[in-house]
Scaffold this active site. Structure first.
Site, PDB file in Angstrom:
ATOM      1  CB  CYS A 165      49.143  33.689  57.570  1.00 60.62           C
ATOM      2  SG  CYS A 165      49.874  33.880  59.209  1.00 60.62           S
ATOM      3  CG  HIS A 315      44.159  29.908  56.859  1.00 64.25           C
ATOM      4  ND1 HIS A 315      45.459  29.980  56.406  1.00 64.25           N
ATOM      5  CD2 HIS A 315      44.114  30.711  57.952  1.00 64.25           C
ATOM      6  CE1 HIS A 315      46.160  30.801  57.175  1.00 64.25           C
ATOM      7  NE2 HIS A 315      45.368  31.251  58.124  1.00 64.25           N
ATOM      8  CG  HIS A 349      49.727  28.862  60.709  1.00 62.99           C
ATOM      9  ND1 HIS A 349      50.059  29.075  59.377  1.00 62.99           N
ATOM     10  CD2 HIS A 349      48.919  29.889  61.059  1.00 62.99           C
ATOM     11  CE1 HIS A 349      49.474  30.183  58.961  1.00 62.99           C
ATOM     12  NE2 HIS A 349      48.781  30.701  59.952  1.00 62.99           N
TER      13      HIS A 349
END
Lengths: 425, 309
Positions: A165, A315, A349
């Protein structure tokens, strides 16, 4: 601490996510606080969760000359490249610098694995991949940058960064080193990740997938919502910035010259930090040690104090552990005036493309004077300091920072600024 | 060859290699120089001591392979692993884990193993390495298909010069398994690791000037039968460079080669140790269909001059 870097100009950028195609669509979602998540309808046996799915991927095949690259991820890459006339900006850069002087550095977590999953569902009588889905360059993680390199007709270095990620945040760092040295004069950075069985069922196996639209930093958050996206940016050195390595005939640049060039109007990458947690493959360091180290390095390269940061795109995945650790880090390092939020409630996400999506959100925040909110979140976790906000506000953003943390404890923090911000007096 | 970018220099401070028939740099260096034969009985997969015994057994092949060579190269360099930024390059990542993921998703997706899932990320080996060594430095996992070694070397050399720091480069690929083998070509296991530094030291194995240059000629021909026997692995692109280091560092004492990764006579001047006519030969590793990284071995005289300047 790393030495300050010369800012890099962001000559063009684009983003395509569940919020829509192009910068304007994401800007509208940021401004209006609108979630683009929908009930999961992906794949033959959908899990009960919510996803950020890009509309129109199924109905937009690749142009005939690129048909050998067919797969969902490359289709989304192509859709993304066509947003905001980004391809035209690339062609202009190719004309300016030459095809061999433009690098392609793209991030992805799972690349074309969806095509490989599909092949496994349709193996032929011999247990081999079916005809029509056998291109070796598709069934491998480099598929993304390989495809984009060919689609843009470039001849410079071409690499796919795959650090889960943090992938499409780290591409800025990899490209910055090539540009600073003078190996290339421009770089296409960004990333693409698409929904696939691997990530939906993989995060489900880790018990990280939420049954409802994700609520980052909410006291009652219940996990992540997965999404897909494509985003790209064109990076170049400032006009009169000399590269670090001397050519035989050219002037000698080097550390003394860094940052000597003046910034013209526009958007800039002014710093980045990369680090490793050295803690666990899929759980963040409990004290955010790696994240804080990446933050420190990013501030040092940008040559700014934490107090200079107007806005942080967190995040903020809405997993219990990430948000707890990240909230504590922000609370102890930033003043109350820094406006921090997560945009995962809008896009989901987007994994390996999260870095570039949230870089684009930061650039939109700077361009439009908007500090986005944390969509879907109702009551903030007690761990949150005054920095983390639910509501968007209109206010100038001179310096915006973006956090990206990935599996393997792989962290990257990016710092963006307008033409005049940054630099200690 | 006309360089299309300015040139820079890196020094190889540590080196390691592992393949089932050449399980270690000492064996590989000798075989690449035509002084020894690969093993007739291939070794099993490596068992890196840097992992705890239980982890060592459970680790995917890519992790065992990458950590074995990473640890040996760092040991060879004499540097502290915790201080080294790292680049991990692999064309395909762990093909056995990918085969498991895709097979399970096709049959019983809700039974997917969470550990296999987190081991499926391309940076799994990099993650295990930083955990095992307590390293908080930057770590980047990348791929460039058949140009993965060149791309990894470019990234490591760039970071080494740009940030004036030693960098660990780890390159590995494993055998294609299951249905994936019908489209993915990779045989056996092959891994190497290098510690690159901006300045020479008493431990410097070899030094190279490097620059981007026009490519398109494909990978250089392999000199040795030993290297050619490994050419079907997806990381075979590393072999021409490893042969060049083996030749450049020729003359190491056989006794030294027996102790782990430390295999070269450090005092032998690099240029004089290599056969005449070979020391200055450039090699060119593909980065894309029309671009390469060109590497020219440096003589020790250049290296010393820089050390004192």
């Amino acid at each position: 601490m790393p030495a300050p870097i010369a800012p890099l100009r962001i000559s063009a950028y684009t983003v395509t996510s569940a919020a829509g195609s192009g910068k304007a669509a994401l800007h509208a979602a940021l401004r209006d606080g609108r979630s683009a998540l929908s009930a999961n309808d992906f794949g033959p046996t959908p899990l009960a969760t919510w996803i950020g799915r890009v509309a129109g991927v199924e109905s937009t095949p690749l142009p005939a000359p690129l048909a050998a690259w067919e797969c969902r991820n490359n289709r989304l890459a192509w859709l993304g490249l066509n947003g905001d006339a980004f391809i035209d900006a690339v062609h202009a850069a190719r004309e300016r610098h030459g095809a061999a002087r433009v690098a392609v550095v793209l991030g992805t977590s799972t690349s074309s694995i969806g095509a490989t999953e599909d092949a496994y569902r349709h193996l032929d009588a011999r247990g081999e991949f079916p005809a029509g889905n056998r291109n070796p360059r598709v069934h491998t993680p480099h598929s993304l940058a390989d495809f984009v390199h060919e689609a843009l007709d470039l001849e410079g270095p071409c690499v796919t960064v795959s650090t889960a990620c943090s992938s499409s945040a780290k591409v800025f760092a990899t490209a910055e080193r090539m540009l600073r040295l003078g190996l290339v004069d421009a770089a296409i950075v960004g990333g693409v990740d698409t929904l696939c069985g691997s990530v939906l069922f993989g995060f489900n196996a880790l018990q990280l997938v939420s049954p409802e639209p994700c609520r980052p930093f909410d006291a009652d958050r219940s996990g992540i919502s997965l999404g897909e996206a494509a985003g790209f940016a064109l990076l170049e050195r400032m006009d009169d910035e000399a590269p670090m390595l001397a050519t035989v005939a050219g002037p000698r640049g080097g550390a003394a010259g860094l940052g000597a060039a003046r910034r013209s109007a526009g958007l800039y990458l002014i710093g980045y930090g990369e680090s490793s947690d050295a803690h666990h493959m899929s759980t963040p360091h409990p004290e955010g040690l790696g994240a804080e180290r990446a933050l420190d390095d990013a501030l040092a390269r940008a040559d700014i104090d934490a107090a200079a940061v107007d806005h942080i795109n967190l995040h903020g995945t809405a997993s219990a552990k990430n948000d707890e650790v990240e909230a504590a880090l922000v609370a102890r390092r930033f003043p109350a005036s820094t406006h921090a939020s997560s945009t995962k409630g809008i896009t989901g996400h987007t994994l390996g493309s999260a870095g570039i999506v949230e870089a684009a959100a930061c650039l939109l925040a700077i361009e439009h004077g908007i500090r986005p909110g944390t969509v879907n979140t109702r009551v903030l976790d007690a761990a949150c300091g005054p920095q983390i906000r639910i509501d968007a506000v209109r206010a100038p953003v001179r310096i915006a920072l973006s956090n990206s943390f990935g599996f393997g404890g792989n962290n990257c923090v990016l710092v963006f600024a307008d033409a005049d911000a940054g630099r200690r007096p | 060859m006309t360089a299309s970018s300015p040139s820079a220099t890196f020094h190889v401070e540590g080196i390691a290699f592992w393949a089932p028939t050449l399980p270690g740099w000492a064996a590989a260096r000798a075989a690449f120089c035509g002084e020894a034969e690969p093993l007739a009985m291939p070794a099993k997969r490596p068992a890196p001591e840097i992992l705890a015994p239980a982890e060592r057994r459970r680790a995917p092949d890519t992790v065992a392979l990458a950590l074995e060579v990473a640890a040996a190269a760092v040991r060879d360099s004499g540097l502290d692993a915790a201080t080294l930024p790292s680049i991990f390059t692999s064309a395909h990542g762990d093909l056995a884990v990918n085969d498991y993921m895709c097979s399970t998703l096709a049959s019983q997706p809700t039974l997917l193993s969470p550990i296999k899932f987190h081991n499926s990320v391309h940076n799994a080996a990099a993650g295990y390495w930083t955990i095992a060594t307590g390293c908080h430095e930057a770590s980047t996992a990348l791929t460039a298909f058949d140009a993965s070694f060149g791309a990894g070397l470019l990234a490591a050399a760039s970071q080494c010069v740009a940030d004036a720091t030693p960098v660990l480069l780890v390159a590995f690929d494993v055998e294609a398994t299951g249905a994936l083998a019908s489209v993915t070509a990779s045989a056996g296991m092959l891994a190497c690791a290098l510690v690159l530094a901006p300045h020479p030291s008493a431990r410097t194995v070899a030094a190279f000037d490097w620059a981007l240059a026009p490519g398109g000629d494909g990978p250089p021909e392999l000199r040795s039968a030993a290297a050619r026997s490994l050419a079907d692995n997806a990381m075979a692109g590393a072999l021409p460079f490893l042969e060049a280091i083996a030749v450049a560092s020729r003359g190491g004492s056989p006794d030294e080669t027996a102790s782990g990764g430390a295999s070269l006579d450090r005092k032998a001047p690099v240029a004089e140790a290599a056969p005449a006519g070979r020391a200055a030969a450039s090699i060119s590793l593909p980065l894309s269909r029309s671009l390469a990284i060109a590497l020219t071995p440096r003589s020790s005289a250049h290296a010393s001059a820089e050390a004192t300047s």
